[in-house]
Design a protein around this motif. Structure first.
Motif, short mmCIF file in Angstrom:
data_model
loop_
_atom_site.label_atom_id
_atom_site.label_comp_id
_atom_site.label_asym_id
_atom_site.label_seq_id
_atom_site.Cartn_x
_atom_site.Cartn_y
_atom_site.Cartn_z
N THR A 15 2.90 -13.10 7.73
CA THR A 15 2.83 -12.83 6.24
C THR A 15 1.53 -12.70 5.73
O THR A 15 1.20 -11.64 4.90
N VAL A 16 0.61 -13.46 6.05
CA VAL A 16 -0.65 -13.62 5.55
C VAL A 16 -1.51 -12.13 5.84
O VAL A 16 -2.38 -11.72 4.83
N LEU A 17 -1.21 -11.72 7.28
CA LEU A 17 -1.83 -10.17 7.58
C LEU A 17 -1.19 -9.21 6.96
O LEU A 17 -1.94 -8.09 6.87
N ILE A 18 -0.13 -9.20 7.02
CA ILE A 18 0.75 -7.96 6.34
C ILE A 18 0.81 -7.61 5.13
O ILE A 18 0.61 -6.69 4.62
N GLN A 24 -2.40 -2.75 -0.22
CA GLN A 24 -3.53 -2.00 -0.15
C GLN A 24 -2.93 -0.49 0.04
O GLN A 24 -3.44 0.32 -0.81
N ILE A 25 -1.90 -0.38 0.87
CA ILE A 25 -1.42 0.74 1.25
C ILE A 25 -0.87 1.40 -0.24
O ILE A 25 -0.73 2.62 -0.66
N VAL A 26 0.25 0.48 -0.64
CA VAL A 26 0.91 0.87 -1.73
C VAL A 26 -0.02 1.31 -3.16
O VAL A 26 0.12 2.09 -3.89
N THR A 27 -1.06 0.49 -3.15
CA THR A 27 -2.15 0.69 -4.45
C THR A 27 -2.63 2.07 -4.17
O THR A 27 -2.90 2.68 -5.14
N ALA A 28 -3.21 2.52 -2.80
CA ALA A 28 -3.64 3.61 -2.71
C ALA A 28 -2.85 4.69 -2.79
O ALA A 28 -3.13 5.73 -3.51
N VAL A 29 -1.74 4.66 -2.39
CA VAL A 29 -0.49 5.54 -2.40
C VAL A 29 -0.47 5.87 -3.78
O VAL A 29 -0.28 6.98 -4.59
N GLY A 30 -0.29 4.59 -4.67
CA GLY A 30 -0.25 5.04 -5.96
C GLY A 30 -1.09 5.59 -6.69
O GLY A 30 -0.68 6.46 -7.60
N LEU A 31 -2.23 5.27 -6.46
CA LEU A 31 -3.55 5.57 -7.27
C LEU A 31 -3.58 7.23 -6.88
O LEU A 31 -3.56 8.01 -7.69
N VAL A 32 -3.51 7.77 -5.72
CA VAL A 32 -3.49 9.07 -5.20
C VAL A 32 -2.28 9.89 -6.02
O VAL A 32 -2.59 11.09 -6.42
N GLY A 33 -1.27 9.29 -6.27
CA GLY A 33 -0.08 10.09 -6.82
C GLY A 33 -0.27 10.24 -8.17
O GLY A 33 -0.20 11.16 -8.80
N TYR A 34 -0.82 9.19 -8.95
CA TYR A 34 -1.21 9.17 -10.29
C TYR A 34 -2.23 10.38 -10.52
O TYR A 34 -2.26 11.06 -11.45
N LEU A 35 -3.48 10.08 -9.68
CA LEU A 35 -4.39 11.11 -9.91
C LEU A 35 -4.02 12.60 -9.71
O LEU A 35 -4.39 13.37 -10.42
N SER A 36 -3.25 12.82 -8.84
CA SER A 36 -2.75 14.19 -8.30
C SER A 36 -1.62 14.52 -9.58
O SER A 36 -1.87 15.62 -10.07
#
Length: 100
Positions: A15-18, A24-36
């Motif tokens: 759990t600590v590793l996953i 991080q992935i959810v944040t990156a996808v959300g940020l890219v989606g918002y900027l797009s």
């Protein structure tokens, strides 16, 4: 000793590793989606403004062209009256002049 370790490590290593990677992935996808999305909105707004400006310019050109023709028509008829080529008291002559 085991009770102390259980209190210190309440989460499994899996759990600590996953979880950080997923966050991080959810944040990156959300940020890219918002900027797009914002970039797309700006592009559409710029295109709409450009289209409005072009339409306004075309309408202005057409209206000016229409009024220029009217001014020329009035000027030519005024000159014809001043030169004596057009007699405003002769209705038939005025009719045929305006018809042409």
């Amino acid at each position: 000793m085991r009770s102390v370790l259980k209190k210190i490590r309440p989460f499994s290593l899996k759990t600590v590793l996953i979880v950080p990677f997923v966050l991080q992935i959810v944040t990156a996808v959300g940020l890219v989606g918002y900027l797009s999305y914002r970039s797309g909105q700006k592009a559409v707004e710029d295109l709409a403004n450009k289209l409005l400006e072009e339409t306004a310019e075309r309408v202005s050109d057409r209206v000016n062209s229409y009024f220029d023709q009217s001014r020329q028509f009035v000027t030519l008829n005024r000159l014809a009256v001043e030169q004596g080529d057009l007699d405003l008291t002769d209705v038939d002559q005025v009719y045929w002049r305006l018809w042409r």
